[in-house]
Motif scaffolding. Sequence first.
Motif, mmCIF file in Angstrom:
data_model
loop_
_atom_site.group_PDB
_atom_site.id
_atom_site.type_symbol
_atom_site.label_atom_id
_atom_site.label_comp_id
_atom_site.label_asym_id
_atom_site.label_seq_id
_atom_site.Cartn_x
_atom_site.Cartn_y
_atom_site.Cartn_z
ATOM 1 N N ALA A 114 0.782 -1.126 0.011
ATOM 2 C CA ALA A 114 -0.140 -0.034 -0.129
ATOM 3 C C ALA A 114 0.925 1.073 -0.052
ATOM 4 O O ALA A 114 1.583 1.775 1.036
ATOM 5 N N ALA A 115 1.185 1.866 -1.329
ATOM 6 C CA ALA A 115 2.056 2.944 -1.306
ATOM 7 C C ALA A 115 1.496 3.938 -2.360
ATOM 8 O O ALA A 115 0.741 3.525 -3.268
ATOM 9 N N PRO A 116 1.848 5.180 -2.218
ATOM 10 C CA PRO A 116 2.832 5.734 -1.309
ATOM 11 C C PRO A 116 1.580 6.101 0.002
ATOM 12 O O PRO A 116 0.410 6.275 -0.286
ATOM 13 N N HIS A 117 2.170 6.074 1.236
ATOM 14 C CA HIS A 117 1.315 5.884 2.430
ATOM 15 C C HIS A 117 1.965 7.203 3.177
ATOM 16 O O HIS A 117 2.609 7.352 3.882
ATOM 17 N N THR A 118 0.990 8.523 2.880
ATOM 18 C CA THR A 118 1.614 9.687 3.452
ATOM 19 C C THR A 118 0.270 10.411 4.304
ATOM 20 O O THR A 118 0.730 11.461 4.731
ATOM 21 N N SER A 177 -0.025 -2.415 -5.427
ATOM 22 C CA SER A 177 -1.073 -1.282 -5.361
ATOM 23 C C SER A 177 -0.554 0.117 -5.264
ATOM 24 O O SER A 177 0.623 0.454 -4.599
ATOM 25 N N PHE A 178 -1.395 1.105 -5.543
ATOM 26 C CA PHE A 178 -0.949 2.557 -5.405
ATOM 27 C C PHE A 178 -2.187 3.336 -5.414
ATOM 28 O O PHE A 178 -3.352 2.976 -5.996
ATOM 29 N N LEU A 179 -1.994 4.723 -4.832
ATOM 30 C CA LEU A 179 -2.788 5.576 -4.905
ATOM 31 C C LEU A 179 -1.895 6.782 -5.431
ATOM 32 O O LEU A 179 -1.025 7.357 -4.774
ATOM 33 N N ASP A 180 -2.378 7.444 -6.580
ATOM 34 C CA ASP A 180 -1.710 8.447 -7.058
ATOM 35 C C ASP A 180 -2.466 9.556 -7.037
ATOM 36 O O ASP A 180 -3.435 9.887 -7.852
ATOM 37 N N PHE A 181 -2.263 10.535 -5.950
ATOM 38 C CA PHE A 181 -3.310 11.720 -5.719
ATOM 39 C C PHE A 181 -3.074 12.870 -6.878
ATOM 40 O O PHE A 181 -3.974 13.506 -7.100
ATOM 41 N N LYS A 182 -1.868 12.925 -7.445
ATOM 42 C CA LYS A 182 -1.719 13.872 -8.711
ATOM 43 C C LYS A 182 -2.901 13.470 -9.747
ATOM 44 O O LYS A 182 -3.319 14.417 -10.304
ATOM 45 N N LYS A 183 -2.647 12.356 -10.231
ATOM 46 C CA LYS A 183 -3.373 11.854 -11.172
ATOM 47 C C LYS A 183 -4.833 11.180 -10.935
ATOM 48 O O LYS A 183 -5.924 11.132 -11.680
ATOM 49 N N GLY A 213 -5.979 5.072 -8.456
ATOM 50 C CA GLY A 213 -5.651 4.065 -7.884
ATOM 51 C C GLY A 213 -6.070 2.663 -8.463
ATOM 52 O O GLY A 213 -6.673 2.726 -9.187
ATOM 53 N N GLY A 214 -5.113 1.792 -7.659
ATOM 54 C CA GLY A 214 -5.429 0.293 -8.315
ATOM 55 C C GLY A 214 -4.111 -0.490 -8.133
ATOM 56 O O GLY A 214 -3.504 -0.477 -7.156
ATOM 57 N N PHE A 215 -4.051 -1.375 -9.222
ATOM 58 C CA PHE A 215 -3.051 -2.583 -9.074
ATOM 59 C C PHE A 215 -2.177 -2.295 -10.206
ATOM 60 O O PHE A 215 -2.689 -2.258 -11.313
ATOM 61 N N GLY A 216 -0.832 -2.453 -9.987
ATOM 62 C CA GLY A 216 0.238 -2.728 -11.186
ATOM 63 C C GLY A 216 0.318 -4.238 -11.248
ATOM 64 O O GLY A 216 -0.455 -5.109 -10.790
ATOM 65 N N PRO A 217 1.546 -4.656 -11.664
ATOM 66 C CA PRO A 217 1.781 -5.970 -11.841
ATOM 67 C C PRO A 217 2.010 -6.603 -10.555
ATOM 68 O O PRO A 217 2.303 -5.997 -9.508
ATOM 69 N N MET A 218 1.772 -8.253 -10.497
ATOM 70 C CA MET A 218 1.923 -9.019 -9.360
ATOM 71 C C MET A 218 3.665 -9.230 -9.286
ATOM 72 O O MET A 218 4.383 -9.180 -10.599
ATOM 73 N N LYS A 255 8.216 4.971 -8.605
ATOM 74 C CA LYS A 255 9.083 6.285 -8.788
ATOM 75 C C LYS A 255 7.968 7.607 -9.454
ATOM 76 O O LYS A 255 8.486 8.725 -8.810
ATOM 77 N N ASP A 256 6.998 7.252 -10.055
ATOM 78 C CA ASP A 256 6.387 8.609 -10.289
ATOM 79 C C ASP A 256 4.985 8.773 -9.833
ATOM 80 O O ASP A 256 4.109 9.511 -10.204
ATOM 81 N N MET A 257 4.847 8.041 -8.902
ATOM 82 C CA MET A 257 3.452 7.974 -7.897
ATOM 83 C C MET A 257 3.667 9.181 -6.887
ATOM 84 O O MET A 257 4.789 9.695 -6.606
ATOM 85 N N THR A 258 2.511 9.899 -6.816
ATOM 86 C CA THR A 258 2.316 11.188 -5.995
ATOM 87 C C THR A 258 1.496 10.763 -4.824
ATOM 88 O O THR A 258 0.306 10.601 -5.012
ATOM 89 N N GLY A 259 1.914 10.870 -3.458
ATOM 90 C CA GLY A 259 1.112 10.603 -2.249
ATOM 91 C C GLY A 259 0.364 11.883 -2.100
ATOM 92 O O GLY A 259 0.632 13.073 -2.632
ATOM 93 N N LYS A 260 -0.504 11.891 -1.126
ATOM 94 C CA LYS A 260 -1.264 13.087 -0.848
ATOM 95 C C LYS A 260 -0.391 13.938 -0.328
ATOM 96 O O LYS A 260 -0.597 15.232 -0.497
ATOM 97 N N HIS A 261 0.703 13.755 0.485
ATOM 98 C CA HIS A 261 1.755 14.608 1.039
ATOM 99 C C HIS A 261 3.000 14.119 0.515
ATOM 100 O O HIS A 261 3.615 13.565 0.902
ATOM 101 N N PRO A 262 3.324 14.797 -1.061
ATOM 102 C CA PRO A 262 4.384 14.276 -1.476
ATOM 103 C C PRO A 262 5.857 14.323 -1.102
ATOM 104 O O PRO A 262 6.565 13.397 -0.940
ATOM 105 N N ARG A 263 6.088 15.168 -0.012
ATOM 106 C CA ARG A 263 7.148 15.407 0.481
ATOM 107 C C ARG A 263 7.656 14.316 1.495
ATOM 108 O O ARG A 263 8.559 13.978 1.848
ATOM 109 N N LYS A 264 6.549 13.512 1.841
ATOM 110 C CA LYS A 264 6.601 12.557 2.777
ATOM 111 C C LYS A 264 7.067 11.109 2.239
ATOM 112 O O LYS A 264 7.348 10.292 2.883
#
Length: 192
Positions: free
Chosen positions: A44-48, A148-154, A157-162, A181-190
């Motif tokens: 579960a990333a990014p977790h911010t 899995s991911f949550l990209d707040f900028k875009k 959310g969902g799943f990439g590869p296994m 590497k290109d994912m953006t959390g709610k608080h990117p600096r974290k």
Amino acid sequence: MRRTIFDTPVINHCFRLLSQIGLKLFGWKLEGQRPDARKYVIIAAPHTSNWDFIFIIAFAFTFRIKVFWMGKNTLFKGPFGSVMRWLGGIPVDRNKANGLVQQVVDTFNSCTELAVAIPPEGTRSKVRQWKSGFYHVAHSAGVPIALSFLDFKKKVGGFGPMFSPTGDYEADLIKIQDFYKDMTGKHPRKFA
């Protein structure tokens, strides 16, 4: 594993519908597909942010996944403890080295189906490096890792590869982190 909100009749259906409507209203889109495995660890990333939990639960309902998640043990104290467990929570005392990895591995080995979400940062605060527990659980239990991911900028959310751990943690971690590497959390600096 025990009964949770994800397999409670009627309530499950209502929350799935509410999740789908809420994600659309907030402009979020789903990407990827539900993991095609009976047992797996979910990164579960990014977790911010605390918002991550709400979105992850909404995405779990939308993807129809009975997900268990690990949270600090203080969330499970008092009257809300049973509610947090019903939501799929597994209490973790982060101050003790109490064989948590082995406990989760044993749980995987005793279940025919299990999906456990583990944030690799281990906290919402900024960290210099990811904790390795998620990897060791997956490798020791012989289960894949769902990226899995949550990209707040875009607002996606969902799943990439296994990802199947090879046992070479350092090499595998580079490949896993490359996905984020290109994912953006709610608080990117974290997000490291």
